[in-house]
Design a protein around this motif. Structure first.
Motif, short mmCIF file in Angstrom:
data_model
loop_
_atom_site.label_atom_id
_atom_site.label_comp_id
_atom_site.label_asym_id
_atom_site.label_seq_id
_atom_site.Cartn_x
_atom_site.Cartn_y
_atom_site.Cartn_z
N GLU A 60 0.83 -1.20 0.00
CA GLU A 60 0.00 0.00 0.00
C GLU A 60 0.88 1.26 0.00
N LEU A 61 0.38 2.29 -0.70
CA LEU A 61 1.10 3.57 -0.76
C LEU A 61 0.75 4.41 0.46
N ILE A 62 1.74 4.99 1.13
CA ILE A 62 1.44 5.95 2.19
C ILE A 62 2.12 7.28 1.87
N GLU A 63 1.53 8.35 2.35
CA GLU A 63 2.05 9.70 2.07
C GLU A 63 2.84 10.23 3.26
N LYS A 64 2.39 9.86 4.46
CA LYS A 64 3.06 10.36 5.67
C LYS A 64 2.75 9.44 6.82
N VAL A 65 3.44 9.64 7.95
CA VAL A 65 3.13 8.87 9.16
C VAL A 65 2.79 9.84 10.28
N GLU A 66 1.91 9.36 11.17
CA GLU A 66 1.50 10.18 12.32
C GLU A 66 2.59 10.15 13.39
N GLU A 67 2.52 11.12 14.27
CA GLU A 67 3.45 11.18 15.39
C GLU A 67 3.36 9.90 16.22
N GLY A 68 4.50 9.31 16.55
CA GLY A 68 4.51 8.12 17.39
C GLY A 68 4.30 6.81 16.65
N GLN A 69 4.02 6.87 15.34
CA GLN A 69 3.87 5.64 14.54
C GLN A 69 5.15 4.82 14.61
N GLU A 70 5.00 3.52 14.87
CA GLU A 70 6.17 2.66 14.92
C GLU A 70 6.54 2.22 13.52
N VAL A 71 7.82 2.37 13.18
CA VAL A 71 8.25 2.06 11.82
C VAL A 71 9.57 1.29 11.81
N LEU A 72 9.77 0.58 10.70
CA LEU A 72 11.04 -0.10 10.42
C LEU A 72 11.51 0.39 9.06
N LEU A 73 12.72 0.84 8.96
CA LEU A 73 13.24 1.34 7.69
C LEU A 73 14.09 0.27 7.02
N VAL A 74 13.92 0.13 5.71
CA VAL A 74 14.84 -0.70 4.94
C VAL A 74 15.42 0.15 3.81
N ASP A 75 16.62 -0.20 3.40
CA ASP A 75 17.25 0.39 2.21
C ASP A 75 17.45 1.91 2.26
N HIS A 76 17.39 2.51 3.43
CA HIS A 76 17.70 3.93 3.58
C HIS A 76 17.75 4.25 5.06
N ASN A 77 18.31 5.40 5.39
CA ASN A 77 18.22 5.91 6.76
C ASN A 77 18.09 7.42 6.77
N GLU A 78 18.54 8.09 5.71
CA GLU A 78 18.54 9.55 5.72
C GLU A 78 17.10 10.07 5.70
N PHE A 79 16.81 10.98 6.62
CA PHE A 79 15.42 11.45 6.77
C PHE A 79 14.91 12.14 5.51
N ASN A 80 15.80 12.80 4.76
CA ASN A 80 15.29 13.48 3.55
C ASN A 80 14.98 12.50 2.42
N GLN A 81 15.26 11.21 2.63
CA GLN A 81 14.83 10.20 1.64
C GLN A 81 13.66 9.39 2.18
N SER A 82 13.18 9.77 3.37
CA SER A 82 12.17 8.95 4.03
C SER A 82 10.79 9.61 3.99
N VAL A 83 9.89 9.03 4.75
CA VAL A 83 8.49 9.46 4.71
C VAL A 83 8.32 10.81 5.42
N GLU A 84 7.30 11.54 5.00
CA GLU A 84 6.96 12.77 5.69
C GLU A 84 6.52 12.42 7.12
N GLY A 85 7.06 13.10 8.10
CA GLY A 85 6.70 12.82 9.50
C GLY A 85 7.69 11.91 10.20
N ILE A 86 8.74 11.50 9.50
CA ILE A 86 9.69 10.53 10.06
C ILE A 86 10.34 11.05 11.36
#
Ligand code: MG
Ligand code: MG
Ligand code: MG
Length: 307
Positions: A60-86
């Motif tokens: 599923e496509l997501i645009e952003k995450v809410e505050e406190g959303q638990e996430v796991l990142l793969v294939d990146h770590n830099e915030f400017n390449q990540s989801v809005e709200g990271i």
């Protein structure tokens, strides 16, 4: 009800970002954790080839995450390449094979970083360590990610770990790696129905050094010449991005996946950085870089040093 833990790769997702997210979810289920793979952008044609081959749906496509959303990142770590709200998400873990930059958390986390050619190779080794059986679906997903990131093991990012993983995954998946891999890579070079704007954003990475913002984008092709027919509209699209994102440099690498070379187009007030970085001269905003195929190991480190 609390949202599930979300797993995702970087923006402008490539085959590794999508496949490793799905594989991470499969691995989590085997470990008894209920997580969900999602994606931060459109599926490219190369990745679509993989999903069609397996007959599975895209995450599923997501645009952003809410505050406190638990996430796991793969294939990146830099915030400017990540989801809005990271910045306000709760990052539980990262599985990645890139430099670590512009990354910070307030809580402890799982962080697996290996200098391999592909995130999927790290996941493959986790399957092994944990003693989980690798089924055909995850074998094809991981093999596809490795083929994509290493350009069929030809990129200088390739390690012995990737070679070993791909060989075994090919057997587990029951596919001929060379044949399947070439078809998959070729599917990703069909650029005809993309607008110039889409093309320069297809696989673009936002980067930053000491406040200087730049982008390195890459498109794969079997004919550099074909892509260069669109140079003027590509340049216009690059200039639009420069204005929109206040960039000092936009580099578009047009990579010949058969011969392992790249032609670059460089624009921006720091375009001369690429001349210094690769000991070349830009002519008509372009330069041919022999043997250069990897953004991570060849383009980025050189440009980053000189910008
Ligand atoms: Mg990637
Ligand atoms: Mg990757
Ligand atoms: Mg890539």
């Amino acid at each position: 009800m609390k949202e599930k833990v979300l797993i995702f790769g970087h923006k402008n997702p490539d085959t590794d970002s999508i496949c490793s997210s799905i594989v991470h979810e499969i691995l989590d289920k085997k470990n008894g954790w209920d997580t969900k793979a999602v994606r931060l952008g459109n599926i490219n044609k190369e990745t679509q080839y993989v999903l069609n081959y397996l007959g599975i749906e895209a995450p599923e496509l997501i645009e952003k995450v809410e505050e406190g959303q638990e996430v796991l990142l793969v294939d990146h770590n830099e915030f400017n390449q990540s989801v809005e709200g990271i910045e306000k998400a709760k990052i539980l873990g990262v599985t990645d094979h890139h430099r670590i930059a512009n990354f910070e958390t307030s809580d402890p986390l799982y962080y697996t970083a290996k200098p391999y050619g592909c995130t999927a190779t790290i996941l493959f080794e986790e399957f092994k360590t944990l003693g989980h059986k690798i089924e055909k679906t995850e074998a094809v997903l991981m093999a596809s990610a490795i083929i994509s990131d290493t350009l069929l093991l030809k990129s200088p990012t390739t390690t012995e770990h990737d070679k070993k993983a791909l060989e075994e995954l090919g057997q587990l998946a029951g596919i001929n790696i060379e044949e399947y891999g070439l078809e998959m890579l070729k599917a990703g070079t069909d650029l005809d129905d993309f607008s110039a704007e889409e093309l320069v954003n297809l696989d673009a990475k936002n980067l930053e050094k000491d406040g200087t913002k730049f982008v390195i984008a890459q498109v794969n092709t079997v004919s550099i010449e074909d892509v260069l027919k669109r140079q003027s509209e590509l340049e216009k699209a690059m200039k639009d991005e420069i204005t929109k994102k206040d960039l000092s440099l936009f580099v578009l690498a047009i990579t010949d996946i058969l011969n392992s070379n790249s032609e670059i187009i460089a624009l921006g007030n720091k375009a001369e950085v690429v001349e210094k970085s690769f000991n070349t001269k830009l002519e008509n905003n372009r330069a041919f870089l022999e043997g250069v195929v990897s953004r991570k190991k060849q383009l980025l480190p050189n440009i980053d040093k000189n910008i």
